[in-house]
Design a protein around this motif. Structure first.
Motif, PDB file in Angstrom:
ATOM      1  N   MET A 129       0.974  -1.399  -0.273  1.00 10.37           N
ATOM      2  CA  MET A 129       0.031  -0.347  -0.177  1.00 10.37           C
ATOM      3  C   MET A 129       0.582   1.204   0.028  1.00 10.37           C
ATOM      4  SD  MET A 129      -3.258  -0.565  -0.009  1.00 10.37           S
ATOM      5  CE  MET A 129      -3.733   0.824   0.269  1.00 10.37           C
ATOM      6  N   LEU A 130       1.855   0.819   0.745  1.00 11.49           N
ATOM      7  CA  LEU A 130       2.958   2.132   0.558  1.00 11.49           C
ATOM      8  C   LEU A 130       3.729   2.448  -0.682  1.00 11.49           C
ATOM      9  CD1 LEU A 130       4.709   1.834   4.134  1.00 11.49           C
ATOM     10  CD2 LEU A 130       2.656   3.374   3.499  1.00 11.49           C
ATOM     11  N   MET A 131       3.591   1.795  -1.295  1.00 13.17           N
ATOM     12  CA  MET A 131       4.839   1.226  -2.735  1.00 13.17           C
ATOM     13  C   MET A 131       3.462   2.293  -3.256  1.00 13.17           C
ATOM     14  SD  MET A 131       6.922  -1.564  -2.550  1.00 13.17           S
ATOM     15  CE  MET A 131       6.625  -1.889  -4.110  1.00 13.17           C
ATOM     16  N   VAL A 132       2.088   1.779  -3.209  1.00 14.01           N
ATOM     17  CA  VAL A 132       0.633   2.518  -4.421  1.00 14.01           C
ATOM     18  C   VAL A 132       0.875   3.754  -3.892  1.00 14.01           C
ATOM     19  CG1 VAL A 132      -1.538   2.349  -5.047  1.00 14.01           C
ATOM     20  CG2 VAL A 132      -0.444   0.053  -4.679  1.00 14.01           C
ATOM     21  N   VAL A 133       0.588   3.828  -3.347  1.00 14.99           N
ATOM     22  CA  VAL A 133       1.309   5.769  -2.527  1.00 14.99           C
ATOM     23  C   VAL A 133       2.386   6.283  -3.115  1.00 14.99           C
ATOM     24  CG1 VAL A 133       0.947   7.362  -1.180  1.00 14.99           C
ATOM     25  CG2 VAL A 133      -0.776   5.662  -0.883  1.00 14.99           C
ATOM     26  N   GLY A 134       3.066   5.872  -3.233  1.00 16.17           N
ATOM     27  CA  GLY A 134       3.803   6.411  -3.377  1.00 16.17           C
ATOM     28  C   GLY A 134       4.160   6.246  -4.850  1.00 16.17           C
TER      29      GLY A 134
END
Length: 171
Positions: A129-134
Motif C-alpha cells: 500500500m505504501l508503494m502504491v501511494v508512492g
C-alpha cells in the motif's frame, strides 16, 4: 465522476471497507460468532490492497503521461470512501468492546499459529500500500501539467518513465 450508480462504484467502495477486518475488536466480535468466520475475515482483510495495486498499475500502463487526468482518482475516491467507512466502523467496534466489562475484553488478538500466519502477509500488504501511494504520487507529479485534447489522446498517451515501474503487470 466518482460514485455513479454502478456495480463497479460500489465494488470499489466495498473493497476499501475490508480494512475493518484489520481491527482486533472486529475480529473479536466475529470470533464470538464463529472462529471460522473470524479466521476467514483475517485473510479477507488482505483484499484491501488488491484494488489500489491493480488500479495504479493499470492506469500507469494504459494512460502514461495522462495519469493525472485518468480515472485513477475517480476510482480511488470510491475506494477511499469505503476505506474511511471501514476505519470508522473499526474504531467504533474498538470503542464498544473497550466498554464491555468482561475478563477477555482486553485480550483482542487470537492466539495460535494459524492466526499468526496471516501477519507476515498483512505486513507485506501494508508495504505494498505504501508503494502504491508512492507510485501514484510520482506518476501524478510527472503528469500533472499534461492535458489530453480528447479522450482518444488519453488512451494513446505517450509512455512516461514511471510506466516502466509497472511493466510486469498484465493489462
Amino acid at each position: 465522476l466518482a460514485f455513479e450508480i454502478t456495480p463497479e462504484s460500489f465494488g470499489h467502495c466495498l473493497q476499501g471497507c475490508l480494512i475493518v477486518f484489520f481491527f482486533p475488536a472486529v475480529e473479536r466480535w466475529l470470533r464470538d460468532c464463529s472462529r471460522t468466520i473470524a479466521f476467514l475475515a483475517r485473510w479477507l482483510s488482505l483484499g484491501v490492497v488488491v484494488y489500489p495495486v491493480y488500479n495504479t498499475a493499470k492506469r500507469a500502463l494504459l494512460h502514461g503521461d495522462g495519469f493525472a487526468v485518468s480515472s485513477w482518482y475517480n476510482n480511488m475516491t470510491e475506494w477511499v470512501i469505503g476505506f474511511a467507512l471501514g476505519l470508522a466502523l473499526g474504531v467504533l467496534s474498538t470503542a464498544c468492546l473497550s466498554f464491555r466489562n468482561e475478563p477477555g475484553a482486553r485480550r483482542l488478538h487470537g492466539r495460535g499459529a494459524c492466526w499468526q500466519r496471516a501477519e507476515p502477509a498483512r505486513f507485506a500488504f501494508g508495504v505494498a500500500m505504501l508503494m502504491v501511494v508512492g507510485a501514484a504520487a510520482v506518476l501524478t507529479a510527472q503528469t500533472w501539467a499534461w492535458r489530453p485534447a480528447s479522450p482518444q489522446e488519453l488512451r494513446h498517451a505517450p509512455r512516461s518513465p514511471a510506466r516502466s515501474t509497472f511493466a510486469l503487470v498484465p493489462r
